[in-house]
Design an enzyme around this catalytic site. Sequence first.
Site, PDB file in Angstrom:
ATOM      1  N   HIS A  89       4.683  11.481  -9.322  1.00 12.46           N
ATOM      2  CA  HIS A  89       5.492  11.542  -8.110  1.00 12.46           C
ATOM      3  C   HIS A  89       6.982  11.702  -8.363  1.00 12.46           C
ATOM      4  O   HIS A  89       7.764  11.636  -7.413  1.00 12.46           O
ATOM      5  CB  HIS A  89       5.302  10.282  -7.261  1.00 12.46           C
ATOM      6  CG  HIS A  89       3.937  10.138  -6.668  1.00 12.46           C
ATOM      7  ND1 HIS A  89       3.635  10.559  -5.396  1.00 12.46           N
ATOM      8  CD2 HIS A  89       2.799   9.629  -7.182  1.00 12.46           C
ATOM      9  CE1 HIS A  89       2.360  10.297  -5.144  1.00 12.46           C
ATOM     10  NE2 HIS A  89       1.822   9.735  -6.210  1.00 12.46           N
ATOM     11  N   LYS A 133      15.627   7.677   5.221  1.00 14.82           N
ATOM     12  CA  LYS A 133      14.886   7.639   3.961  1.00 14.82           C
ATOM     13  C   LYS A 133      15.564   6.595   3.083  1.00 14.82           C
ATOM     14  O   LYS A 133      16.645   6.104   3.435  1.00 14.82           O
ATOM     15  CB  LYS A 133      14.928   8.999   3.260  1.00 14.82           C
ATOM     16  CG  LYS A 133      16.359   9.563   3.155  1.00 14.82           C
ATOM     17  CD  LYS A 133      16.412  10.939   2.516  1.00 14.82           C
ATOM     18  CE  LYS A 133      16.064  12.081   3.438  1.00 14.82           C
ATOM     19  NZ  LYS A 133      14.910  12.877   3.022  1.00 14.82           N
ATOM     20  N   ARG A 134      14.943   6.256   1.934  1.00 18.03           N
ATOM     21  CA  ARG A 134      15.622   5.339   1.030  1.00 18.03           C
ATOM     22  C   ARG A 134      17.005   5.879   0.669  1.00 18.03           C
ATOM     23  O   ARG A 134      17.209   7.096   0.612  1.00 18.03           O
ATOM     24  CB  ARG A 134      14.777   5.132  -0.248  1.00 18.03           C
ATOM     25  CG  ARG A 134      13.570   4.246  -0.025  1.00 18.03           C
ATOM     26  CD  ARG A 134      13.949   2.836   0.386  1.00 18.03           C
ATOM     27  NE  ARG A 134      14.478   2.092  -0.718  1.00 18.03           N
ATOM     28  CZ  ARG A 134      13.839   1.092  -1.334  1.00 18.03           C
ATOM     29  NH1 ARG A 134      12.643   0.699  -0.918  1.00 18.03           N
ATOM     30  NH2 ARG A 134      14.394   0.466  -2.339  1.00 18.03           N
ATOM     31  N   LYS A 147      19.381  11.733  -3.076  1.00 20.95           N
ATOM     32  CA  LYS A 147      19.100  12.150  -1.687  1.00 20.95           C
ATOM     33  C   LYS A 147      20.393  12.501  -0.932  1.00 20.95           C
ATOM     34  O   LYS A 147      20.367  13.075   0.141  1.00 20.95           O
ATOM     35  CB  LYS A 147      18.332  11.056  -0.954  1.00 20.95           C
ATOM     36  CG  LYS A 147      16.938  10.784  -1.545  1.00 20.95           C
ATOM     37  CD  LYS A 147      16.230   9.658  -0.814  1.00 20.95           C
ATOM     38  CE  LYS A 147      14.949   9.201  -1.495  1.00 20.95           C
ATOM     39  NZ  LYS A 147      13.792  10.075  -1.161  1.00 20.95           N
ATOM     40  N   THR A 168       8.234  13.484   2.409  1.00 17.97           N
ATOM     41  CA  THR A 168       7.219  13.506   3.462  1.00 17.97           C
ATOM     42  C   THR A 168       7.891  13.283   4.818  1.00 17.97           C
ATOM     43  O   THR A 168       7.370  13.721   5.841  1.00 17.97           O
ATOM     44  CB  THR A 168       6.128  12.439   3.237  1.00 17.97           C
ATOM     45  OG1 THR A 168       6.760  11.225   2.842  1.00 17.97           O
ATOM     46  CG2 THR A 168       5.156  12.878   2.157  1.00 17.97           C
ATOM     47  N   LYS A 188       7.281  14.900   8.707  1.00 20.93           N
ATOM     48  CA  LYS A 188       7.136  14.137   9.956  1.00 20.93           C
ATOM     49  C   LYS A 188       8.187  14.556  10.976  1.00 20.93           C
ATOM     50  O   LYS A 188       7.886  14.730  12.162  1.00 20.93           O
ATOM     51  CB  LYS A 188       7.271  12.634   9.669  1.00 20.93           C
ATOM     52  CG  LYS A 188       6.185  12.099   8.751  1.00 20.93           C
ATOM     53  CD  LYS A 188       6.530  10.704   8.222  1.00 20.93           C
ATOM     54  CE  LYS A 188       5.796  10.434   6.922  1.00 20.93           C
ATOM     55  NZ  LYS A 188       6.266   9.198   6.262  1.00 20.93           N
TER      56      LYS A 188
HETATM   57  O1  B1N Z   1       6.844   9.824  -3.767  1.00 18.98           O
HETATM   58  C1  B1N Z   1       6.654  10.564  -2.561  1.00 18.98           C
HETATM   59  C2  B1N Z   1       7.419  11.876  -2.611  1.00 18.98           C
HETATM   60  O2  B1N Z   1       7.280  12.542  -1.382  1.00 18.98           O
HETATM   61  C3  B1N Z   1       8.885  11.617  -2.913  1.00 18.98           C
HETATM   62  O3  B1N Z   1       9.544  12.846  -3.113  1.00 18.98           O
HETATM   63  C4  B1N Z   1       9.018  10.761  -4.174  1.00 18.98           C
HETATM   64  O4  B1N Z   1      10.376  10.447  -4.366  1.00 18.98           O
HETATM   65  C5  B1N Z   1       8.205   9.475  -4.018  1.00 18.98           C
HETATM   66  C6  B1N Z   1       8.682   3.858  -8.623  1.00 18.98           C
HETATM   67  C7  B1N Z   1       8.393   5.489  -6.893  1.00 18.98           C
HETATM   68  N1  B1N Z   1       8.287   9.013  -6.492  1.00 18.98           N
HETATM   69  N2  B1N Z   1       8.344   7.906  -7.256  1.00 18.98           N
HETATM   70  C8  B1N Z   1       8.346   6.867  -6.460  1.00 18.98           C
HETATM   71  C9  B1N Z   1       8.158   4.481  -5.981  1.00 18.98           C
HETATM   72  C10 B1N Z   1       8.195   3.148  -6.382  1.00 18.98           C
HETATM   73  C11 B1N Z   1       8.458   2.843  -7.709  1.00 18.98           C
HETATM   74  O5  B1N Z   1       8.470   1.570  -8.118  1.00 18.98           O
HETATM   75  C12 B1N Z   1       8.657   5.173  -8.226  1.00 18.98           C
HETATM   76  N3  B1N Z   1       8.322   7.266  -5.199  1.00 18.98           N
HETATM   77  C13 B1N Z   1       8.274   8.602  -5.223  1.00 18.98           C
HETATM   78  C14 B1N Z   1       5.181  10.773  -2.352  1.00 18.98           C
HETATM   79  O6  B1N Z   1       4.678  11.696  -3.274  1.00 18.98           O
END
Ligand code: B1N
Length: 838
Positions: free
Chosen positions: A375, A566-567, A572, A674, A678
């Site tokens: 991801h 978003k976060r 971003k 995502t 939405k």
């Molecule tokens: O995952 C989403 C994507 O749509 C986003 O672009 C992407 O930023 C998000 C460590 C993550 N990637 N990595 C994380 C979350 C928590 C953590 O402790 C990494 N989140 C994303 C769905 O594919």
Amino acid sequence: LQDKGLDKKEVQNVLVEDARTGLDVETLKKAILNNLFYVQGKYPEIATRNDYYMALAYTVRDRLLQRWVASVKQYLEGKHRIVSYLSAEYLLGPHLGNNLVNLGIYKEAEQALHEMGLNLDWLIEKEIEPGLGNGGLGRLAACYMDSLATLEVPAIGYGIRYQFGIFEQDIRDGWQVEDTDNWLRRGNPWEIARREISYDIKLGGYVQHYMDRDGKFRTIWTPDLIVKGVAYDTPIVGYKVNTTNTLRLWKSEAPNSFDFQSFNSGDYSNAVNQKIICENISKVLYPNDETRSGKVLRLQQQYFFVSCSLQDMIGIHLRQGERIEDFQTTFAVQLNDTHPAVAIAEMMRLLVDEYDLEWVDAWRVTTRTFAYTNHTLLPEALEKWDMELFASVLPRHLEIIQEINRRFLDEVTVRVYGDQEKISSLSIIGEGPRRYIKMANLACAGSFAINGVAALHTELLKQTVLKDWYALSPEKFSNKTNGVTPRRWMVLSNPKLTELISSKIGENWIKHLDELKNLEKFADDPEFLQQWMDVKLEMKTQLAQRIVNRTNIKVDPESIFDIQVKRIHEYKRQHLNILHVITLYNRIKQNPEAEIVPRTFVFAGKAAPGYKQAKLIIKLINSVGEIVNKDPDVKGRLKVVFYPNYNVTNAQKIYPAADLSEQISTAGKEASGTGNMKLSLNGALTIGTLDGANVEIRECVGEENFFLFGLTAEEVENTKSDGYNPFHFYENNPNLKLALDQISNGYFSHLDDTIFKDLINSLLYDDQFMVLADYQSYVDCQDQVAEAFKDKVKWARMSILNVARMGKFSSDRSIREYCDEIWKVKSVPVTLNGTSSK
Ligand code: B1N
């Protein structure tokens, strides 16, 4: 019954449609009062809003349970491969409204409550959402659970039942303040504790090897702590189908037999401490999105839920009378990023140490079971564990990983003809001053499939972080572009738009989102255009009300609702957005009569509590807002809102009101996104870079309906390697210079010229995320947005075409691709009273 001459099937129908299962208004009314009495112990005159919420929730749950039991029964009757989704996060959002939508009884429940003098929205708003995730990754898991059930695919989601989810955000003096999220404080009617389903999990200690009497090598792992994982199940019902899958979340507890040495030796406080240590494991969600924490507790959490889940799956598999060697025929296990990747080592341990398989046989099972989704490309998010820390928690797993690596590198060395650089890049163990374990490499080595989450992201994976893996096993790689569920993100959150769409093209689109295509032919219909604009204006008016209630800021529903939610993260680029705000403000200050299309800038999002720059960006947004919102020269034409505590509940209220969706990450950094989907599905047009799924969104909606700006991923890399100098942009762009100078000299912060120093310095002298390089292109593009918005009808037409062409971004499409191309699973319709859907 026989007197009435009913046959067996009819009898079943009669019995099934009782007060706990009936879906008509009258039965619902009775059931709500019944539950109010027998579950809450209240009668209407003394019932609180929460009592009514609980009574309704139990009424809905009864109806879910009937379908849930039928689903489990059906799955166990035949031989079906089951999808097992392993995720450390599930950002579910409130259940009540969603379950009413999926059961197809939203209207009926509304009517039943109305007849009782109650209001459904008022009860829906009472629910505290389970915020068991940070952002997109956790929300994706929730959308995928919805689509799996809707597509009638046997599936089980495994995760952690955090006692505290993502923190609650408050804004004080412009700064983010965190508070704990005690989401269980009023109980949780949506889960069932399955006390009988529990597993012991070992942690720490040491490993011994010996040879038994039969000459077989044996391993004993003596832990220094054992915790118990208890299953808490939440039913996930599909849209207008009977299929109701399970989300099984593990809670950590002290084992029953716990530390009686301490008790016996009279060391009461030590025994209590040990109990607390056990309960700590599922206590709190780590609030870091895309950053690593490297903390022992996080590794313990990961191992805890993975081991519970694998033991559970093996139990299910063996109870079906199957052989352990055939595990992969019962389960396809998807790893949601590397957070559960320790599953690969745990599977090997269970098979080799507990079920006595030979290593090669165990490895065959393992590598036919797991598939891995990546991801993120951000280097700071790639999980690495210090080897000594890892050994202190999972000594046996370190041995196993070393053995996996040894055998793997043996094979690889020949394949890459001894190329040392490739070997060390592929190695699961990293060398340096301290050795470490690379979880992405463990995930790649142990999986039969590897995927990225948008076309561009998958390409970049193949070219950069996983380049050597791609060269080694190209057949393992594929793309699975993310999607979102239209049930929550359209039907539930935007009922007015849903009704308008359905009035033209019927309701099929809710399950077959491609059918939104049929809206295209109405894009020039004046009446439809007017209705489209009316719905948007109504949703903006509602959001304006919420904004004034929550923040005291009055906003104009006729203005452009320009939304970035978003976060908060530097990549971003919320600060790029705020530079545009300042630029518009300065135009007004320089010429109060300047023509400015009125805009409301809405920001929302949480910053990781330890992420200084992100917290500073929140403060900056609020500081700029404070000046802009009250400056008389602005005459209310610009408003800046920071809406606190962004979560699923708030997102559902914000998306329907958006005119413009800000998707402005540095190209190459956002894996997919995502929120972009939405917002667009709710009729917002996108201003964005060629990043993540934006690329595919633009291809679908047409470039004429997408506001594109900024460097491409390739240009970003080239600019960097050519020696990017952000200061050059500052010096040569007067508007940019003015905005940055104002921030640093305290124009927005009561002349305090220290607060934003770190932020400005990082932009002027480093600017990893190319904010200054993209500034002018962004501002120019925003000018085109303003120009386009002046023609309301033309804007509405673009908005309709945009929605009509967004059908690809349903999570149903994503899940269908995973099912067909990775998991090889088929749907198993669940029958109830002889029918399989409502
Ligand atoms: O995952 C989403 C994507 O749509 C986003 O672009 C992407 O930023 C998000 C460590 C993550 N990637 N990595 C994380 C979350 C928590 C953590 O402790 C990494 N989140 C994303 C769905 O594919």
